[in-house]
Write a protein that holds these residues in place. Sequence first.
Motif, PDB file in Angstrom:
ATOM      1  N   SER A 162       0.766  -1.280  -0.017  1.00 29.61           N
ATOM      2  CA  SER A 162       0.021  -0.014   0.080  1.00 29.61           C
ATOM      3  C   SER A 162       0.639   1.165  -0.132  1.00 29.61           C
ATOM      4  O   SER A 162       0.232   2.317   0.194  1.00 29.61           O
ATOM      5  CB  SER A 162      -1.043   0.005   1.139  1.00 29.61           C
ATOM      6  N   THR A 163       2.275   1.160  -0.137  1.00 26.90           N
ATOM      7  CA  THR A 163       3.084   2.443  -0.308  1.00 26.90           C
ATOM      8  C   THR A 163       2.745   2.982  -1.568  1.00 26.90           C
ATOM      9  O   THR A 163       2.404   2.256  -2.523  1.00 26.90           O
ATOM     10  CB  THR A 163       4.518   2.152  -0.066  1.00 26.90           C
ATOM     11  N   GLU A 164       3.179   4.125  -1.888  1.00 26.87           N
ATOM     12  CA  GLU A 164       3.329   4.641  -3.305  1.00 26.87           C
ATOM     13  C   GLU A 164       4.084   3.915  -4.291  1.00 26.87           C
ATOM     14  O   GLU A 164       5.180   3.823  -3.885  1.00 26.87           O
ATOM     15  CB  GLU A 164       3.642   6.280  -3.145  1.00 26.87           C
ATOM     16  N   LYS A 165       3.447   3.693  -5.466  1.00 27.82           N
ATOM     17  CA  LYS A 165       4.132   2.899  -6.239  1.00 27.82           C
ATOM     18  C   LYS A 165       5.036   3.984  -7.383  1.00 27.82           C
ATOM     19  O   LYS A 165       4.475   4.998  -7.673  1.00 27.82           O
ATOM     20  CB  LYS A 165       3.222   2.114  -7.075  1.00 27.82           C
ATOM     21  N   GLU A 166       6.125   3.666  -7.802  1.00 30.11           N
ATOM     22  CA  GLU A 166       6.956   4.248  -8.640  1.00 30.11           C
ATOM     23  C   GLU A 166       6.290   4.380 -10.112  1.00 30.11           C
ATOM     24  O   GLU A 166       5.946   3.467 -10.606  1.00 30.11           O
ATOM     25  CB  GLU A 166       8.245   3.483  -9.010  1.00 30.11           C
ATOM     26  N   GLN A 167       5.961   5.605 -10.721  1.00 27.76           N
ATOM     27  CA  GLN A 167       5.269   5.827 -11.574  1.00 27.76           C
ATOM     28  C   GLN A 167       6.123   5.710 -12.820  1.00 27.76           C
ATOM     29  O   GLN A 167       6.944   6.837 -12.949  1.00 27.76           O
ATOM     30  CB  GLN A 167       4.295   6.914 -11.629  1.00 27.76           C
ATOM     31  N   THR A 168       5.916   4.988 -13.770  1.00 22.00           N
ATOM     32  CA  THR A 168       6.787   4.921 -15.123  1.00 22.00           C
ATOM     33  C   THR A 168       6.055   4.289 -16.391  1.00 22.00           C
ATOM     34  O   THR A 168       5.085   3.764 -16.211  1.00 22.00           O
ATOM     35  CB  THR A 168       8.036   3.880 -14.844  1.00 22.00           C
ATOM     36  N   SER A 169       6.560   4.906 -17.342  1.00 19.41           N
ATOM     37  CA  SER A 169       5.812   4.244 -18.709  1.00 19.41           C
ATOM     38  C   SER A 169       6.267   3.077 -19.041  1.00 19.41           C
ATOM     39  O   SER A 169       5.730   2.563 -20.000  1.00 19.41           O
ATOM     40  CB  SER A 169       5.907   5.312 -19.811  1.00 19.41           C
ATOM     41  N   GLY A 170       7.215   2.556 -18.455  1.00 16.26           N
ATOM     42  CA  GLY A 170       7.747   1.186 -18.753  1.00 16.26           C
ATOM     43  C   GLY A 170       8.054   0.235 -17.535  1.00 16.26           C
ATOM     44  O   GLY A 170       7.398   0.271 -16.695  1.00 16.26           O
ATOM     45  N   LEU A 171       9.343  -0.152 -17.474  1.00 16.54           N
ATOM     46  CA  LEU A 171       9.683  -1.039 -16.449  1.00 16.54           C
ATOM     47  C   LEU A 171      10.200  -0.070 -15.429  1.00 16.54           C
ATOM     48  O   LEU A 171      10.572   1.035 -15.707  1.00 16.54           O
ATOM     49  CB  LEU A 171      10.971  -2.019 -16.877  1.00 16.54           C
ATOM     50  N   THR A 172      10.222  -0.453 -14.073  1.00 15.05           N
ATOM     51  CA  THR A 172      11.054   0.198 -12.957  1.00 15.05           C
ATOM     52  C   THR A 172      12.257   0.206 -13.262  1.00 15.05           C
ATOM     53  O   THR A 172      13.094  -0.624 -13.702  1.00 15.05           O
ATOM     54  CB  THR A 172      10.401  -0.353 -11.708  1.00 15.05           C
ATOM     55  N   LYS A 173      13.005   1.467 -12.692  1.00 15.43           N
ATOM     56  CA  LYS A 173      14.533   1.542 -12.625  1.00 15.43           C
ATOM     57  C   LYS A 173      15.078   0.207 -12.106  1.00 15.43           C
ATOM     58  O   LYS A 173      16.140  -0.164 -12.522  1.00 15.43           O
ATOM     59  CB  LYS A 173      14.895   2.586 -12.191  1.00 15.43           C
ATOM     60  N   GLU A 174      14.553  -0.356 -11.029  1.00 16.40           N
ATOM     61  CA  GLU A 174      15.160  -1.341 -10.247  1.00 16.40           C
ATOM     62  C   GLU A 174      15.265  -2.497 -11.253  1.00 16.40           C
ATOM     63  O   GLU A 174      16.241  -3.311 -11.329  1.00 16.40           O
ATOM     64  CB  GLU A 174      14.664  -1.636  -8.973  1.00 16.40           C
ATOM     65  N   TYR A 175      14.210  -2.722 -11.810  1.00 15.62           N
ATOM     66  CA  TYR A 175      13.980  -3.869 -12.705  1.00 15.62           C
ATOM     67  C   TYR A 175      14.900  -3.869 -14.002  1.00 15.62           C
ATOM     68  O   TYR A 175      15.658  -4.657 -14.358  1.00 15.62           O
ATOM     69  CB  TYR A 175      12.726  -4.323 -13.324  1.00 15.62           C
TER      70      TYR A 175
END
Length: 805
Positions: free
Chosen positions: A262-275
Amino acid sequence: MNFKKLVPFLIAIISFIVISLAYFSPVLEGKKLFQNDIAHFRGMSKEVQEFRAEHNKEPYWTDRAFGGMPTYQLSTYYPNDYIKKVDSILRFLPRPADYLFLYFLGFFILLSVLKIDWKLAIIGSLAFGFSTYLIIILGVGHNAKAHAIAYMPMVLAGVLLVFQKKYLLGFVLTALAMALEINASHPQMTYYLLFMILIFGIIYLFNAYQNKELVSYFKKIGILFVAVALAVGVNATGLLATKEYADQSTRSKSELTINTDSTEKEQTSGLTKEYITQYSYGILETFDLFIPRFMGGGNYENLGKDSYIYEFVKEKGGRKQALSFAENAPMYWGKQPIVAAPAYIGAIVIFLFVLGIFLVKGNLKKWLVAATIFSILLSWGKNLDFLTNLFIDYVPLYNKFRAVSSIQVIAELAIPLLGILAIKEFFQKEISSKEKYDALKKSVIIIGGLALVFTLAGTSLFSFEAIGDARYENMAPGFSEILRADRKTIFFQDSLRSLLLIVGIACVLWLFLEKKINKNIVLGVFFVLILFDMVGIAKRYVNNGDFISTKKIENPYPLTEINIEIKKDKSHYRVLNFTVGSPMVDGSTSFYHNSIGGYHAAKPRRYQELYDYQIANNNIGVLNMLNTKYFIFPDDNNRANVQLNDEANGNVWFVENVQFVNNADQEIKALDSLDTKRTAIVNTVFKNELQNFEFQKDSIANIQLIKYQANELTYESNSDVDQLAVFSEMYYKNGWNAYVDGELTPHFRVNYVLRAMVIPKGKHTIIYKFEPQVIKTGNKISLVSYAFLILIPLGWYFKEKKKNV
């Protein structure tokens, strides 16, 4: 046609065939290379293969994985895909020798365009093709990646021909090679190739500006643009289908704004930076290009009995256990999660690359050096955060691809290319001996000196500690020290190996300058050293021992008693397998059953989220709505057992009410405690679908699946009042059409991933058909593009011929 001009090309072709088959010699015995990814692919594509064999057409959909998904990036034969037929002609050798042959052929064509002597071009092609990275991706089953890389040199050859003002030939080769490149279906490699071409274009644009040749430059760019446009056009069906699926896959922007906690999710138009940066090449790891086991090599190295590990384990647990451990020694001490082998380009090739920096002049050198630096810097990923984040945030499509270390493929191409150009220049009489001596001396000092430092003092410069060493230390005190001792040993051995190779090739070049040996002897020694160097390292990771019988390859997952028991059930259902680690990286279950999991680099986004937020938290209600009828789980002795789930909702059911939600966050959270048999979650975007519908009780209403095939499901319903039916099938708007008694009827999404529709009262036949319009649209574009691809060169040729009469 002058036959003599074809002789070198024929010699090269025959040489490449012989060498490819020699390296992968077990294929001559009918054996096949075991590739882990391909084993999973066979599981994932099993239903498609069976459908194809039975119906002689494409389903474009499979239910075997992730609840159901399009097959566009799995296994699909598109209509009128003539470029694939051309590819099949070029890949006539048994796999994986066909890919190795393509590596050689593509690079030979590129070197030939650069007017490299054919004997040197053959050697250069071997140096490129036997790069450890290019071999190991075959070993693990990254066939599409290998396929795309193999066509990269041909595309560059076409571009160079256009810039050499051989417009017609350059146009044809660029269009054909780029069409083959795109058809290989690895967008990430094609994307990286475009970076290499962009760097080329920028350097030549600057040169054109300086020489006031901008008109000529943009004429060339125009020719290339048309060629690439046609290459895209002939692949339109696959590209449009892939784009359509990509917008629904994990490579697209999520609608969720919260994480599983339930924490705020990283908003991205693709994959996450971590991934994206999970596989980031270490800065020190770059020396693997030059010294193969600088960072220990792969995660599992075969050290044999002559190792500290063998002796240590033998004392603790006996010879058999010691040998097993020594043959799979955890030598890699970098920070990437998994490394099958080092990306070794070759000590000799690296030496020649540096020689080329001093000896080769002009735009080609600038391009290749710039491309190499560019790719290495970006391959560092999170180890060079500011640059990586810049590209992720601002460069189009960069955030659609993971494993940034893969961009090093540009260096894999550029480094041997400049190295071969260096040898070409070394043989040129126009360059003074003094300049050659100076270049040779500087190269020896830089590369030879580096190898000497690592050989003499390298073991004292680094810690050789790996992240996982603590685990081995807990197994047996002193184990971590033993691991470090073996890492130091192989570091020294490979540093010395690279040093000796550099000394060897430097001596040969010096003897040539001293006129002690001639050019042919240099090429002969170069040929032997390249094969010794490159094949010697490649064989450490992909060799004859990796080949098994064709029968085992085609049936990688033997039919177990558990599978036999489940398959007695002839209804349509899904299976969740807990014995495979994570179900979301498993293709084995799909070989026999419709799996809750699957194995794919671009999974359906909403389904992945359903797994992360609900299935991974053991939400049985969600598993029931997916019609998960069987669970395979390990018992206390780690043996597989099967459990029937009597609570599965079935293929389709009528619900009693709906719960409206306003967004994806509410939609996914509403499933936490949902009674999926009675209630459906509906996003308000689909509220109009229920505008005139009222829930009424009908105790005898029923609906059932009466016929299943991958792309068509037939149901029968009977009710006294209108009903809302929920189907345990994935909602995918781009292709699935619903028909009630033959009439097209709207359906919509419920429960985050499933299909639903209002069923009118009475007896009805409901048929869902997968009829992707994108295939029809793409096919039309492809056919028009093929026509232009043939007519433009023909018209051009006859016009030139008429002009010259």
